[in-house]
Design an enzyme around this catalytic site. Sequence first.
Site, PDB file in Angstrom:
ATOM      1  N   SER A   1       0.865  -1.182   0.000  1.00 33.46           N
ATOM      2  CA  SER A   1       0.000   0.000   0.000  1.00 33.46           C
ATOM      3  C   SER A   1       0.900   1.230   0.000  1.00 33.46           C
ATOM      4  O   SER A   1       2.111   1.123   0.266  1.00 33.46           O
ATOM      5  CB  SER A   1      -0.849  -0.036   1.276  1.00 33.46           C
ATOM      6  OG  SER A   1      -1.387   1.236   1.569  1.00 33.46           O
TER       7      SER A   1
ATOM      8  N   TYR B   1      -2.793  -1.184  10.031  1.00 32.30           N
ATOM      9  CA  TYR B   1      -2.776  -1.392   8.575  1.00 32.30           C
ATOM     10  C   TYR B   1      -1.403  -1.034   8.012  1.00 32.30           C
ATOM     11  O   TYR B   1      -0.801  -1.799   7.257  1.00 32.30           O
ATOM     12  CB  TYR B   1      -3.865  -0.526   7.935  1.00 32.30           C
ATOM     13  CG  TYR B   1      -4.014  -0.680   6.443  1.00 32.30           C
ATOM     14  CD1 TYR B   1      -4.770  -1.725   5.905  1.00 32.30           C
ATOM     15  CD2 TYR B   1      -3.414   0.211   5.557  1.00 32.30           C
ATOM     16  CE1 TYR B   1      -4.916  -1.863   4.530  1.00 32.30           C
ATOM     17  CE2 TYR B   1      -3.557   0.083   4.185  1.00 32.30           C
ATOM     18  CZ  TYR B   1      -4.313  -0.953   3.677  1.00 32.30           C
ATOM     19  OH  TYR B   1      -4.453  -1.095   2.317  1.00 32.30           O
TER      20      TYR B   1
HETATM   21  P1  NDP Z   1     -11.787  -5.136  -1.223  1.00 30.39           P
HETATM   22  O1  NDP Z   1     -12.451  -4.879   0.092  1.00 30.39           O
HETATM   23  O2  NDP Z   1     -12.573  -4.964  -2.475  1.00 30.39           O
HETATM   24  O3  NDP Z   1     -11.110  -6.547  -1.253  1.00 30.39           O
HETATM   25  C1  NDP Z   1     -10.582  -7.172  -0.121  1.00 30.39           C
HETATM   26  C2  NDP Z   1     -10.549  -8.640  -0.411  1.00 30.39           C
HETATM   27  O4  NDP Z   1      -9.958  -9.311   0.699  1.00 30.39           O
HETATM   28  C3  NDP Z   1     -11.948  -9.200  -0.606  1.00 30.39           C
HETATM   29  O5  NDP Z   1     -11.949  -9.935  -1.799  1.00 30.39           O
HETATM   30  C4  NDP Z   1     -12.137 -10.090   0.611  1.00 30.39           C
HETATM   31  O6  NDP Z   1     -12.851 -11.265   0.294  1.00 30.39           O
HETATM   32  C5  NDP Z   1     -10.723 -10.454   0.975  1.00 30.39           C
HETATM   33  N1  NDP Z   1     -10.619 -10.786   2.385  1.00 30.39           N
HETATM   34  C6  NDP Z   1     -10.682  -9.971   3.462  1.00 30.39           C
HETATM   35  N2  NDP Z   1     -10.564 -10.672   4.591  1.00 30.39           N
HETATM   36  C7  NDP Z   1     -10.442 -11.973   4.224  1.00 30.39           C
HETATM   37  C8  NDP Z   1     -10.294 -13.185   4.945  1.00 30.39           C
HETATM   38  N3  NDP Z   1     -10.247 -13.222   6.290  1.00 30.39           N
HETATM   39  N4  NDP Z   1     -10.188 -14.334   4.259  1.00 30.39           N
HETATM   40  C9  NDP Z   1     -10.232 -14.325   2.908  1.00 30.39           C
HETATM   41  N5  NDP Z   1     -10.370 -13.212   2.165  1.00 30.39           N
HETATM   42  C10 NDP Z   1     -10.475 -12.053   2.829  1.00 30.39           C
HETATM   43  O7  NDP Z   1     -10.545  -4.141  -1.221  1.00 30.39           O
HETATM   44  P2  NDP Z   1      -9.358  -3.876  -2.256  1.00 30.39           P
HETATM   45  O8  NDP Z   1      -9.545  -4.622  -3.503  1.00 30.39           O
HETATM   46  O9  NDP Z   1      -9.199  -2.422  -2.276  1.00 30.39           O
HETATM   47  O10 NDP Z   1      -8.121  -4.463  -1.437  1.00 30.39           O
HETATM   48  C11 NDP Z   1      -7.325  -5.526  -1.875  1.00 30.39           C
HETATM   49  C12 NDP Z   1      -5.931  -5.356  -1.306  1.00 30.39           C
HETATM   50  O11 NDP Z   1      -5.366  -4.158  -1.807  1.00 30.39           O
HETATM   51  C13 NDP Z   1      -5.898  -5.244   0.210  1.00 30.39           C
HETATM   52  O12 NDP Z   1      -4.759  -5.928   0.700  1.00 30.39           O
HETATM   53  C14 NDP Z   1      -5.753  -3.752   0.442  1.00 30.39           C
HETATM   54  O13 NDP Z   1      -5.133  -3.467   1.654  1.00 30.39           O
HETATM   55  C15 NDP Z   1      -4.879  -3.387  -0.737  1.00 30.39           C
HETATM   56  N6  NDP Z   1      -4.883  -1.977  -1.090  1.00 30.39           N
HETATM   57  C16 NDP Z   1      -5.998  -1.354  -1.563  1.00 30.39           C
HETATM   58  C17 NDP Z   1      -5.953  -0.035  -1.936  1.00 30.39           C
HETATM   59  C18 NDP Z   1      -7.112   0.690  -2.524  1.00 30.39           C
HETATM   60  O14 NDP Z   1      -7.006   1.904  -2.768  1.00 30.39           O
HETATM   61  N7  NDP Z   1      -8.224   0.047  -2.795  1.00 30.39           N
HETATM   62  C19 NDP Z   1      -4.721   0.749  -1.805  1.00 30.39           C
HETATM   63  C20 NDP Z   1      -3.620  -0.010  -1.286  1.00 30.39           C
HETATM   64  C21 NDP Z   1      -3.705  -1.314  -0.953  1.00 30.39           C
HETATM   65  P3  NDP Z   1     -14.343 -11.522   0.900  1.00 30.39           P
HETATM   66  O15 NDP Z   1     -15.196 -10.445   0.307  1.00 30.39           O
HETATM   67  O16 NDP Z   1     -14.665 -12.878   0.433  1.00 30.39           O
HETATM   68  O17 NDP Z   1     -14.185 -11.387   2.386  1.00 30.39           O
END
Ligand code: NDP
Length: 254
Positions: free
Chosen positions: A144, A157
Amino acid sequence: MNLFDLKGRVAIVTGGNGGIGLGMAKGMASIGASIVVAGRNADKAADAVKQLQDMGAEAVFIPVDVSDDKSCADLIAASAAHFGRLDILINNAGINNRKQPHEYEMAEWREVLDINLNSAFACCQAAYPHMQEAGGGKIINIGSMYSLFGGAFTVPYAASKGGIVQMTKGLAAAWAKDNIQVNAVLPGWIDTELTQNARRVLSDLNDNVLRRTPAGRWGDIEDMAGIAAFLASSASDFVTGTAIPVDGGYAVLG
Ligand code: NDP
């Protein structure tokens, strides 16, 4: 020589059922990879699998709760059993929990570290023997901007995402001899469920992102496709241990 060809390669994407994970899965599917969509929400996953299959890719949903080490190990084993091999792992599942540092319960701190960082290590460990068997592999860990910057309201985070970068460097050094490249990707502000929730809570977030990002816009999940294709393919065979921002220039401004 085709540098960007993933035909016959198998990729797991944790959190591949939406957001950045799905964008990266599509990037790999577009150059031939078979995809394991891993996550908790089966409805979202069914839709993601269909989108990938509509692109012509083989795709399957395997449930995982990455906060549970055994579930991570089971995911890796089930994926390798389903497709007969494992070449690529994207550790993307993540959560955030925003509050002042002194307000966190330790259980909340641990939850963020477990889901964002410890899970990635558990998946890497479980994937290692399969990648050795395949003669090499590609691991992509999602950091991130908070891998680089401090966040007063997002300390666990940022700690987890800083840890992702250091873990990436160590694994890259350790597993280079096995032809396994390990890199991190540092997304800027990407329009997903995670940031839509943040935008609801933080009224000035949208304006700040637009003002601070040189590209002058939010990223969308399609912006994450190219870096996945690059880091998962042989185009990046001499790239390891790096942390690459995909951020519309956000990180270059002081
Ligand atoms: P989303 O909330 O759309 O996606 C998060 C994903 O993580 C979901 O698919 C969710 O699946 C999965 N997840 C969360 N907890 C669990 C768990 N316990 N077990 C299995 N799966 C889990 O967010 P983003 O796409 O934005 O985030 C994806 C990654 O990118 C993260 O690591 C985030 O920190 C990182 N990120 C995002 C940024 C942004 O601007 N969006 C910027 C920088 C980093 P489910 O729905 O099935 O729980």
